[in-house]
Write a protein that holds these residues in place. Structure first.
Motif, PDB file in Angstrom:
ATOM      1  N   UNK A   1      25.898 100.042  60.659  1.00  0.00           N
ATOM      2  CA  UNK A   1      26.709 101.037  59.965  1.00  0.00           C
ATOM      3  C   UNK A   1      25.732 101.916  59.189  1.00  0.00           C
ATOM      4  N   UNK A   2      25.867 103.238  59.347  1.00  0.00           N
ATOM      5  CA  UNK A   2      24.862 104.158  58.809  1.00  0.00           C
ATOM      6  C   UNK A   2      25.524 105.182  57.901  1.00  0.00           C
ATOM      7  N   UNK A   3      24.980 105.349  56.708  1.00  0.00           N
ATOM      8  CA  UNK A   3      25.414 106.427  55.809  1.00  0.00           C
ATOM      9  C   UNK A   3      24.646 107.683  56.199  1.00  0.00           C
ATOM     10  N   UNK A   4      25.350 108.817  56.271  1.00  0.00           N
ATOM     11  CA  UNK A   4      24.638 110.061  56.551  1.00  0.00           C
ATOM     12  C   UNK A   4      24.711 110.992  55.342  1.00  0.00           C
ATOM     13  N   UNK A   5      25.679 111.897  55.294  1.00  0.00           N
ATOM     14  CA  UNK A   5      25.647 112.932  54.263  1.00  0.00           C
ATOM     15  C   UNK A   5      26.169 112.476  52.903  1.00  0.00           C
ATOM     16  N   UNK A   6      25.490 112.973  51.849  1.00  0.00           N
ATOM     17  CA  UNK A   6      25.941 112.789  50.473  1.00  0.00           C
ATOM     18  C   UNK A   6      26.488 114.138  49.995  1.00  0.00           C
ATOM     19  N   UNK A   7      27.758 114.369  50.305  1.00  0.00           N
ATOM     20  CA  UNK A   7      28.336 115.681  50.027  1.00  0.00           C
ATOM     21  C   UNK A   7      28.676 115.880  48.557  1.00  0.00           C
ATOM     22  N   UNK A   8      29.449 114.932  48.022  1.00  0.00           N
ATOM     23  CA  UNK A   8      29.916 114.999  46.637  1.00  0.00           C
ATOM     24  C   UNK A   8      29.767 113.628  45.998  1.00  0.00           C
ATOM     25  N   UNK A   9      30.094 113.545  44.726  1.00  0.00           N
ATOM     26  CA  UNK A   9      29.975 112.287  43.995  1.00  0.00           C
ATOM     27  C   UNK A   9      30.709 111.160  44.715  1.00  0.00           C
ATOM     28  N   UNK A  10      31.913 111.445  45.192  1.00  0.00           N
ATOM     29  CA  UNK A  10      32.685 110.408  45.874  1.00  0.00           C
ATOM     30  C   UNK A  10      33.245 110.929  47.202  1.00  0.00           C
TER      31      UNK A  10
END
Length: 308
Positions: A152-161
């Motif tokens: 499982x991979x995290x990609x974009x950090x768009x906003x705080x949540x």
């Protein structure tokens, strides 16, 4: 110091007949003619004869639309005080805006990038996770990765949540249940054709870097902020940046916060939908956001820049 940033949205903001009302401007029409001459199938995709959501067409179409609108704005207003940034694919429009390459070279680069990315096939889904912080998502992802065969991979950090996560479709129920158990308010499908900005694109990124290394890019200006670092461009090797950009999550929240810290208080989004502008407002409601999607929207810029 500039107080205005011009932003460009990413893939997913395309639709049929995109930018049709700007065709009355010769500068915009000229960019479109260059696109159609180089990639004739993009013209077919624009009018619905081919799937505009296909990465091979979506990326060049969006790039040409954004560059075309930029040229219209430049022909009308003095934007010499602007800095530039773009979300994912939109960063390639920012490279053009800061003089890193010509229109013709930019179209070649985008055509190569989209071709390589479209060649990647995976069984991964991409979801937007709402309600978890970056730290919380990292923790639950670490736990989930002890239960699945494919990471499982995290990609974009768009906003705080508001963050993006990618996982094998076969693990969908397990992952979504795990996210909700950890406190996620919603887990929403994202209509993209692949798990962008993850290491699943490593081979494509390697090939793209080799291609860019052979291109003669211009020095251009430094009025550019990067998804990769979330900071202002500081002379980094663009072939390396473009490679890492393809396999690394977009640090959008950090990038916008960096701009604001550097004195930017007005953000002008040039593109097809108010996507990145809406995210900017969620990061800091005190800043001014203007979205230019249609010819009528150009009037809004009279409050930002002087007409030529």
């Amino acid at each position: 110091m500039s107080n205005v940033a011009i932003l460009f949205p990413g893939q997913g903001s395309q639709f049929n007949n995109l930018g049709a009302d700007f065709m009355s401007y010769p500068t915009y029409a000229s960019v479109q003619e260059s696109l159609f001459a180089k990639l004739p199938k993009c013209q077919q995709a624009l009018i619905g004869e081919l799937d505009i959501n296909d990465t091979r067409y979506a990326q060049p179409i969006l790039f040409a639309n954004q560059v075309g609108i930029l040229e219209v704005v430049k022909s009308t207003f003095d934007i010499s005080n602007a800095v530039f940034g773009g979300f994912s694919l939109g960063e390639y429009s920012a490279y053009y805006a800061t003089g890193k390459y010509s229109l013709e070279q930019g179209l070649e680069i985008i055509a190569k990038r989209s071709e390589l990315m479209a060649s990647v096939t995976t069984s991964y889904d991409t979801k937007v996770v709402l309600g978890l912080t970056k730290e919380q998502l990292i923790e639950v992802t670490r736990e989930l990765n002890t239960k699945v065969d494919n990471p499982v991979i995290i990609s974009n950090y768009n906003l705080e949540k508001q963050l993006l996560i990618n996982f094998d479709h076969a693990d969908s129920e397990l992952v979504v249940d795990g996210l909700k158990a950890a406190g996620a308010k919603r887990v929403v499908d994202l209509a993209v054709s692949g798990p962008f900005h993850t290491k699943l694109y490593s081979d494509a990124a390697d090939q793209f870097q080799a291609y860019i290394a052979g291109a003669e890019l211009n020095e251009g200006t430094d009025n550019l902020y990067l998804n990769l670092t979330g900071r202002k461009y500081n002379g980094e090797n663009l072939a390396v940046v473009m490679h890492d950009h393809m396999i690394t999550g977009v640090a959008w929240k950090t990038e916008i916060e960096s701009m604001i810290a550097d004195g930017i208080d007005t953000f002008v989004e040039l593109g097809s939908k108010s996507v990145v502008g809406a995210m900017v407002k969620k990061i800091d409601r005190s800043v001014n956001v203007i979205t230019v999607q249609t010819v009528e929207d150009l009037e809004k810029l009279e409050d930002v820049w002087n007409k030529k």
